[in-house]
Design a protein around this motif. Sequence first.
Motif, PDB file in Angstrom:
ATOM      1  N   GLN A  21      -1.364  -1.786  -3.541  1.00 32.55           N
ATOM      2  CA  GLN A  21      -1.345  -1.472  -4.968  1.00 32.55           C
ATOM      3  C   GLN A  21      -1.309  -2.736  -5.817  1.00 32.55           C
ATOM      4  OE1 GLN A  21       2.093   1.056  -4.977  1.00 32.55           O
ATOM      5  NE2 GLN A  21       0.987   2.815  -4.128  1.00 32.55           N
ATOM      6  N   PRO A  58       0.839  -1.205   0.000  1.00 32.39           N
ATOM      7  CA  PRO A  58       0.000   0.000   0.000  1.00 32.39           C
ATOM      8  C   PRO A  58       0.872   1.253   0.000  1.00 32.39           C
ATOM      9  CG  PRO A  58       0.110  -0.903   2.210  1.00 32.39           C
ATOM     10  CD  PRO A  58       0.911  -1.821   1.333  1.00 32.39           C
ATOM     11  N   GLN A  59       0.242   2.411  -0.209  1.00 34.72           N
ATOM     12  CA  GLN A  59       1.010   3.658  -0.239  1.00 34.72           C
ATOM     13  C   GLN A  59       1.703   3.931   1.102  1.00 34.72           C
ATOM     14  OE1 GLN A  59      -1.078   7.540  -0.923  1.00 34.72           O
ATOM     15  NE2 GLN A  59      -0.112   7.285  -2.906  1.00 34.72           N
ATOM     16  N   SER A  60       1.151   3.350   2.175  1.00 38.00           N
ATOM     17  CA  SER A  60       1.711   3.551   3.520  1.00 38.00           C
ATOM     18  C   SER A  60       2.874   2.608   3.815  1.00 38.00           C
ATOM     19  CB  SER A  60       0.612   3.307   4.557  1.00 38.00           C
ATOM     20  OG  SER A  60       0.097   1.988   4.416  1.00 38.00           O
ATOM     21  N   THR A  86      -8.706  12.051  -4.914  1.00 34.84           N
ATOM     22  CA  THR A  86      -7.754  13.020  -4.372  1.00 34.84           C
ATOM     23  C   THR A  86      -8.389  14.400  -4.521  1.00 34.84           C
ATOM     24  OG1 THR A  86      -5.892  11.645  -5.015  1.00 34.84           O
ATOM     25  CG2 THR A  86      -5.425  13.967  -4.563  1.00 34.84           C
ATOM     26  N   ARG A 142      -4.440   0.051 -12.475  1.00 29.80           N
ATOM     27  CA  ARG A 142      -4.880   1.317 -11.882  1.00 29.80           C
ATOM     28  C   ARG A 142      -5.290   2.253 -13.010  1.00 29.80           C
ATOM     29  NH1 ARG A 142      -2.483   5.472  -7.736  1.00 29.80           N
ATOM     30  NH2 ARG A 142      -2.852   7.353  -8.905  1.00 29.80           N
ATOM     31  N   ARG A 191       5.361   5.980  -6.344  1.00 32.57           N
ATOM     32  CA  ARG A 191       4.248   5.241  -5.731  1.00 32.57           C
ATOM     33  C   ARG A 191       4.121   5.463  -4.228  1.00 32.57           C
ATOM     34  NH1 ARG A 191       5.781  -1.076  -6.568  1.00 32.57           N
ATOM     35  NH2 ARG A 191       3.628  -1.284  -5.907  1.00 32.57           N
ATOM     36  N   PHE A 192       5.217   5.872  -3.563  1.00 30.31           N
ATOM     37  CA  PHE A 192       5.135   6.151  -2.123  1.00 30.31           C
ATOM     38  C   PHE A 192       5.258   7.639  -1.817  1.00 30.31           C
ATOM     39  CE2 PHE A 192       7.342   1.851  -2.143  1.00 30.31           C
ATOM     40  CZ  PHE A 192       6.150   1.149  -2.023  1.00 30.31           C
ATOM     41  N   SER A 193       5.234   8.491  -2.847  1.00 30.61           N
ATOM     42  CA  SER A 193       5.583   9.890  -2.599  1.00 30.61           C
ATOM     43  C   SER A 193       4.384  10.765  -2.242  1.00 30.61           C
ATOM     44  CB  SER A 193       6.329  10.475  -3.808  1.00 30.61           C
ATOM     45  OG  SER A 193       5.453  10.522  -4.910  1.00 30.61           O
ATOM     46  N   ALA A 194       3.155  10.296  -2.495  1.00 26.90           N
ATOM     47  CA  ALA A 194       2.001  11.169  -2.273  1.00 26.90           C
ATOM     48  C   ALA A 194       1.922  11.737  -0.852  1.00 26.90           C
ATOM     49  CB  ALA A 194       0.712  10.436  -2.636  1.00 26.90           C
ATOM     50  N   SER A 237      -8.419   1.639  -8.242  1.00 27.89           N
ATOM     51  CA  SER A 237      -7.182   0.921  -7.911  1.00 27.89           C
ATOM     52  C   SER A 237      -7.419  -0.554  -7.657  1.00 27.89           C
ATOM     53  CB  SER A 237      -6.518   1.553  -6.690  1.00 27.89           C
ATOM     54  OG  SER A 237      -7.436   1.641  -5.626  1.00 27.89           O
ATOM     55  N   TRP A 266       5.054   6.259 -12.374  1.00 32.39           N
ATOM     56  CA  TRP A 266       4.183   5.774 -11.303  1.00 32.39           C
ATOM     57  C   TRP A 266       4.985   4.967 -10.289  1.00 32.39           C
ATOM     58  CZ3 TRP A 266       3.053   0.681  -9.886  1.00 32.39           C
ATOM     59  CH2 TRP A 266       2.107   0.574  -8.880  1.00 32.39           C
TER      60      TRP A 266
END
Lengths: 130, 402
Positions: free
Chosen positions: B92, B73-75, B325, B189, B255-258, B313, B251
Amino acid sequence: MTAHFEPERPATRADDLPWARWGAPRPLPQAALDLLRSAFTLPEQGAPAVPAERVRPAESRLPETARSAFAAALGAEHVHTGDAARLARAGGQSTPDLLRRRAGDASAAPDAVLLPGDAGEVAAVLRVAG
Amino acid sequence: MAVVPYGGGTSVVGGLDALRGEHGSVVTLDLRRLDRMTDLDPVSMTATLEAGLRAPEAEELLRRHGMTLGHVPQSFEHASIGGFAATRSAGQASAGYGRFDAMVTALTVVTPAGTLRLGRAPASAAGPDLRQLFLDGEGALGVITDVTVRVRPVPEVLLDEAWSVPDFAAGTAALRGLAQAGALPTVARLSDELETAIMGSVAGPRPPPGCQLVTCYEGTAETVEARRAAAHRVLTAAGATPLGAGPVAGWREGRFSAPYLRDTLLDAGALAETLETAASWRRLPELYGAVRDALTAALGASGTPPIVMAHVSHAYPDGASLYYTVLAAQAADPVAQWAAAKRAAGDAIVGCGGTITHHHAVGADHRPWMRAETGELGAEVLRAVKRTVDPRGILNPGKLIP
């Protein structure tokens, strides 16, 4: 027949979250900044967060009897009532969480942070708390 | 005294606020010292991981043995194994590896009333599945101290491919085709028109038209080739155009930068937040528009008209998730500003037959809509379980249970 597996711990530890952020500041790409400024009116000075060193949590309300019971169960070094440990667990990473902490609001901080070492110590904490 | 279990600290639904409830004080139970892999069974392909392991730490342990969890996941950089289990996390690559709740074969849950060790076989008809009752307990039904999870070999091949589809409706139809044909890539996605345009304009001078679909395949050379061929047939028939691996690189890199960029947006005086839901394919088009419109109207009413963009997703044979978002200027009271927008979005989700959360969980923030999810009798069932395992209500008060 079950083969014996010797438990393993990781060699590298994940970073801890900083106060009121996900990580060290990263700049936005210039194209993203341009887009943002064309879409919205943003303050020239931005909306800087209250510096972490100016934020204090309220006095811990953990009763002394509970603190000594936790210390007996976990070892005193695994019972933290200092500001830094409590602030580090003051809520999660939703935008409202971050906005409150950025404004200097530490009301989501706990009275103490406990670090049990195994499931038995987790059970011991629940016995003391309940 | 109230007790808040704590893993990586990444809840985005108010799951970690130290609410005292009716209690005089509240302690946080940080599980970071529960940091071992206590078993690896290469015959059954399962591993037992303690709850305090962070995702990168668990991956390091598994990769020593050529294994992976495939949960990304993004976290990922901060989130913990116990947190994944206690919130029904999805990542993801969940199309390929499954949601976290689908990977768990057994778990240990410590409650004030005693300890449960649940799960003894890959499948069972011995009554309702209690594992699923305690997964997503969000620390309110017990403290998960370890989980036994299915693991996979580290993939030999990673293959990335982006596609362009004319619009969001064509893109969702293509994803539905993939899911219903059993041909989903490991990652799939689909960005809507606005997300495609904004991501594209940040990445380069010529944003692509239509909507972009990112796909990735992981596995052996043989399985990747077979799955890719099946996916190509579906996507080509759906009118999608291949764009090659290039757009996926951006991407992957970001992928973890948001969450880092959100900090930067907040620093600049912008409001930035995400929310997610899921629904059946039949309800999805209405839900997609209704949530966007509700967010636009609510933030417009605050004097801060937003940019609202979305992507799909997670696709299933019967439906899909939507992940929004939202960007706007911060109002004078940004917490109240977002609360009004979130309320409007939640009401729109429930009104369109969507779920209030596909993978972020309930916490405090989604609790107002829980009764709409479960009905009054369902809510009473949850309360009854809570009373049984936590009669004094010490575990994470104010979260999950309606």
